[in-house]
Scaffold this motif. Structure first.
Motif, PDB file in Angstrom:
ATOM      1  N   ALA A 163       0.830  -1.205   0.000  1.00 29.44           N
ATOM      2  CA  ALA A 163       0.000   0.000   0.000  1.00 29.44           C
ATOM      3  C   ALA A 163       0.863   1.253   0.000  1.00 29.44           C
ATOM      4  CB  ALA A 163      -0.933  -0.005   1.213  1.00 29.44           C
ATOM      5  N   ALA A 164       1.916   1.252   0.797  1.00 27.88           N
ATOM      6  CA  ALA A 164       2.823   2.410   0.851  1.00 27.88           C
ATOM      7  C   ALA A 164       3.553   2.584  -0.472  1.00 27.88           C
ATOM      8  CB  ALA A 164       3.814   2.245   2.000  1.00 27.88           C
ATOM      9  N   ALA A 165       3.957   1.470  -1.084  1.00 29.74           N
ATOM     10  CA  ALA A 165       4.693   1.531  -2.352  1.00 29.74           C
ATOM     11  C   ALA A 165       3.825   2.061  -3.487  1.00 29.74           C
ATOM     12  CB  ALA A 165       5.229   0.152  -2.714  1.00 29.74           C
ATOM     13  N   SER A 166       2.526   1.870  -3.395  1.00 27.33           N
ATOM     14  CA  SER A 166       1.621   2.349  -4.447  1.00 27.33           C
ATOM     15  C   SER A 166       1.455   3.861  -4.408  1.00 27.33           C
ATOM     16  CB  SER A 166       0.255   1.661  -4.321  1.00 27.33           C
ATOM     17  OG  SER A 166      -0.419   2.115  -3.148  1.00 27.33           O
ATOM     18  N   ASP A 167       1.860   4.480  -3.305  1.00 22.87           N
ATOM     19  CA  ASP A 167       1.793   5.933  -3.152  1.00 22.87           C
ATOM     20  C   ASP A 167       3.109   6.397  -2.539  1.00 22.87           C
ATOM     21  OD1 ASP A 167       1.025   8.570  -2.888  1.00 22.87           O
ATOM     22  OD2 ASP A 167      -0.057   8.239  -1.004  1.00 22.87           O
ATOM     23  N   PHE A 168       4.150   6.387  -3.359  1.00 21.60           N
ATOM     24  CA  PHE A 168       5.512   6.587  -2.868  1.00 21.60           C
ATOM     25  C   PHE A 168       6.226   7.606  -3.757  1.00 21.60           C
ATOM     26  CE2 PHE A 168       9.953   4.501  -2.582  1.00 21.60           C
ATOM     27  CZ  PHE A 168      10.304   5.248  -1.466  1.00 21.60           C
ATOM     28  N   PRO A 169       6.019   8.905  -3.519  1.00 17.86           N
ATOM     29  CA  PRO A 169       6.615   9.949  -4.366  1.00 17.86           C
ATOM     30  C   PRO A 169       8.072  10.225  -4.014  1.00 17.86           C
ATOM     31  CG  PRO A 169       5.316  10.980  -2.643  1.00 17.86           C
ATOM     32  CD  PRO A 169       5.147   9.482  -2.468  1.00 17.86           C
ATOM     33  N   VAL A 170       8.928   9.242  -4.257  1.00 15.34           N
ATOM     34  CA  VAL A 170      10.335   9.363  -3.893  1.00 15.34           C
ATOM     35  C   VAL A 170      11.122  10.072  -4.993  1.00 15.34           C
ATOM     36  CG1 VAL A 170      10.972   7.127  -4.891  1.00 15.34           C
ATOM     37  CG2 VAL A 170      12.333   8.082  -3.002  1.00 15.34           C
ATOM     38  N   ARG A 171      12.119  10.852  -4.563  1.00 14.32           N
ATOM     39  CA  ARG A 171      13.014  11.515  -5.504  1.00 14.32           C
ATOM     40  C   ARG A 171      14.445  11.268  -5.059  1.00 14.32           C
ATOM     41  NH1 ARG A 171      11.358  17.598  -5.916  1.00 14.32           N
ATOM     42  NH2 ARG A 171      10.501  17.254  -3.836  1.00 14.32           N
ATOM     43  N   LEU A 172      15.226  10.714  -5.972  1.00  9.54           N
ATOM     44  CA  LEU A 172      16.623  10.382  -5.689  1.00  9.54           C
ATOM     45  C   LEU A 172      17.519  11.149  -6.650  1.00  9.54           C
ATOM     46  CD1 LEU A 172      16.226   6.481  -5.523  1.00  9.54           C
ATOM     47  CD2 LEU A 172      16.283   8.042  -3.579  1.00  9.54           C
ATOM     48  N   GLY A 173      18.441  11.931  -6.106  1.00  4.71           N
ATOM     49  CA  GLY A 173      19.395  12.634  -6.951  1.00  4.71           C
ATOM     50  C   GLY A 173      20.496  11.690  -7.405  1.00  4.71           C
ATOM     51  N   LEU A 174      21.083  11.966  -8.557  1.00  2.85           N
ATOM     52  CA  LEU A 174      22.143  11.114  -9.107  1.00  2.85           C
ATOM     53  C   LEU A 174      23.524  11.763  -9.042  1.00  2.85           C
ATOM     54  CD1 LEU A 174      20.377   9.630 -12.272  1.00  2.85           C
ATOM     55  CD2 LEU A 174      20.547   8.652  -9.977  1.00  2.85           C
TER      56      LEU A 174
END
Length: 240
Positions: free
Chosen positions: A75-86
């Motif tokens: 459920a958490a993964a279905s709404d997971f607005p993560v942003r990862l810098g490279l």
């Protein structure tokens, strides 16, 4: 994140695999620090895939859910607005507008990561995130390090490396990073984590075609040089 709950966990062909420098290895092998140094040297991006799983564990906990409950994790993964810098010199991690760069290193999050990473459907979703990040990156290539990058995330990558070291060396290095921690306790924790995580993916043995760099007898600069040598040899062969 896109719902790929029906996706297979088997290795998938990646259209932009040539942009991957895939590095796997167990905890304490030096893969994070070495990968960052390699990315800086070559002018490539850097992706610590473990930070995504840590961010998801943080997200589950922030929702007041139990990371040992697969349904709560899904459920958490279905709404997971993560942003990862490279950028290897800017390792900012955000969930929505919240900067959790430091928060994902909290001991509570560390203890919860394995539960999150064991859910197959979630791994499939996160793997698609990694592939999209690399494909859309402006960098010529991205050094991607984790546990199953060489075998599942980008099995077609031309450069695939398993960075390893003897267990006692890995434990000593990790104890040195954690000031004040008992060396025996650190060794026990590493062994427990390796045993738990290797039940999901084999990151202790190199798959066919994966180059092994054993840093047991190498210091940090020597390990960086060893990895760079593998990359240069393989990329040179492909150019030739």
């Amino acid at each position: 994140m896109t719902d790929t709950s029906n996706a297979s966990t088997a290795p998938a062909h990646v259209a932009d695999a040539t942009k991957f420098i895939a590095i796997d290895g167990p905890a304490g092998s030096g893969k994070s620090s070495v990968s960052k140094a390699v990315a800086r040297t070559l002018g490539f991006g850097y992706l610590d895939t473990g930070s995504a799983y840590r961010a998801l564990a943080w997200h589950v906990l922030d929702r007041g859910a139990d990371t040992s409950d697969p349904e709560a994790v899904r459920a958490a993964a279905s709404d997971f607005p993560v942003r990862l810098g490279l950028d290897p010199d800017d390792r900012t991690v955000r969930v929505g507008d919240t900067d959790i760069t430091e928060g994902i290193r909290d001991s509570r999050v560390s203890a919860a990561v394995s539960g999150v990473a064991r859910v197959p459907e979630v791994r499939a979703q996160v793997n698609e995130l990694f592939r999209a990040l690399v494909a859309e990156s402006a960098y010529p290539a991205v050094v991607v390090e984790g546990r199953d990058i060489t075998t599942v995330v980008a099995p077609d990558a031309p450069v695939r490396i398993l960075l390893t070291a003897a267990p006692e060396v890995r434990a000593a290095r990790r104890a040195g990073e954690l000031a004040g921690e008992n060396a025996a306790a650190v060794a026990a924790a590493l062994h427990k984590r390796d045993a738990s995580d290797s039940a999901v993916v084999d990151f202790l043995n190199a798959a066919d075609g994966v180059e092994v760099v054993d840093s047991t007898e190498l210091d940090f600069p020597q390990t960086i040089d060893a990895v760079l040598t593998v990359i240069e040899r393989i990329q040179g062969a492909h150019r030739g």
